[in-house]
Scaffold this motif. Structure first.
Motif, PDB file in Angstrom:
ATOM      1  N   ARG A  39      49.016  54.898  53.469  1.00 42.88           N
ATOM      2  CA  ARG A  39      47.356  54.794  53.449  1.00 42.88           C
ATOM      3  C   ARG A  39      47.576  53.125  53.388  1.00 42.88           C
ATOM      4  NH1 ARG A  39      45.050  55.763  47.730  1.00 42.88           N
ATOM      5  NH2 ARG A  39      46.039  54.026  47.549  1.00 42.88           N
ATOM      6  N   VAL A  40      46.330  52.907  53.618  1.00 39.56           N
ATOM      7  CA  VAL A  40      45.574  51.480  54.240  1.00 39.56           C
ATOM      8  C   VAL A  40      44.688  50.743  53.058  1.00 39.56           C
ATOM      9  CG1 VAL A  40      44.868  49.042  55.805  1.00 39.56           C
ATOM     10  CG2 VAL A  40      46.556  51.810  57.170  1.00 39.56           C
ATOM     11  N   THR A  41      45.049  49.830  52.210  1.00 43.87           N
ATOM     12  CA  THR A  41      43.755  49.328  51.440  1.00 43.87           C
ATOM     13  C   THR A  41      43.607  48.075  51.979  1.00 43.87           C
ATOM     14  OG1 THR A  41      45.566  48.903  49.871  1.00 43.87           O
ATOM     15  CG2 THR A  41      44.389  51.277  49.756  1.00 43.87           C
ATOM     16  N   ASP A  42      41.695  47.801  51.462  1.00 37.74           N
ATOM     17  CA  ASP A  42      41.493  46.580  51.658  1.00 37.74           C
ATOM     18  C   ASP A  42      41.500  45.929  50.578  1.00 37.74           C
ATOM     19  OD1 ASP A  42      40.492  44.188  52.848  1.00 37.74           O
ATOM     20  OD2 ASP A  42      38.997  45.121  53.511  1.00 37.74           O
ATOM     21  N   ASP A  43      42.293  44.697  50.239  1.00 39.83           N
ATOM     22  CA  ASP A  43      41.857  43.948  48.801  1.00 39.83           C
ATOM     23  C   ASP A  43      42.267  42.830  49.030  1.00 39.83           C
ATOM     24  OD1 ASP A  43      44.690  43.149  50.059  1.00 39.83           O
ATOM     25  OD2 ASP A  43      45.651  43.824  48.057  1.00 39.83           O
ATOM     26  N   TRP A  44      41.452  42.341  50.107  1.00 35.56           N
ATOM     27  CA  TRP A  44      40.931  40.444  50.373  1.00 35.56           C
ATOM     28  C   TRP A  44      39.921  40.628  49.572  1.00 35.56           C
ATOM     29  CZ3 TRP A  44      41.861  37.899  55.270  1.00 35.56           C
ATOM     30  CH2 TRP A  44      43.642  38.308  55.719  1.00 35.56           C
ATOM     31  N   ASP A  46      35.509  39.535  48.960  1.00 36.24           N
ATOM     32  CA  ASP A  46      34.386  38.961  49.598  1.00 36.24           C
ATOM     33  C   ASP A  46      33.616  38.170  49.462  1.00 36.24           C
ATOM     34  OD1 ASP A  46      33.348  39.873  52.035  1.00 36.24           O
ATOM     35  OD2 ASP A  46      32.069  41.741  50.456  1.00 36.24           O
ATOM     36  N   VAL A  48      36.164  35.825  52.361  1.00 37.66           N
ATOM     37  CA  VAL A  48      37.660  35.490  53.010  1.00 37.66           C
ATOM     38  C   VAL A  48      37.352  34.190  52.778  1.00 37.66           C
ATOM     39  CG1 VAL A  48      40.041  36.252  54.064  1.00 37.66           C
ATOM     40  CG2 VAL A  48      38.115  37.832  53.749  1.00 37.66           C
TER      41      VAL A  48
END
Length: 74
Positions: A39-44, A46, A48
């Motif tokens: 599973r790909v998660t976006d934890d960048w 906002d 960036v």
């Protein structure tokens, strides 16, 4: 008179099989990690954070492209 159709180029897998003399993919044990379950998660954050040095690199390499892309049509 009908033209003969050109031969289809061998696929990458077919070329690899011919080179190695073995079936591809290799038979045997399956890969250790099943990528279909990942599973790909976006934890960048906002937005960036970007440093001035990073902006300068993009402007140097892609400046002409940016100018062309963002310029108004004549």
């Amino acid at each position: 008179m009908a033209r003969p159709s050109p031969e289809r180029a061998p696929s990458a897998s077919e070329q690899l099989e011919a080179l190695l003399g073995k079936r591809w993919p290799f038979p045997g044990r399956p890969p250790k990690h099943d990528l279909s379950t990942w599973r790909v998660t976006d934890d960048w954050p906002d937005p960036v954070p970007v440093t001035l040095a990073e902006v300068e690199v993009f402007e140097r390499w892609f400046g002409d492209l940016f100018d062309e892309f963002f310029s108004s049509p004549l």
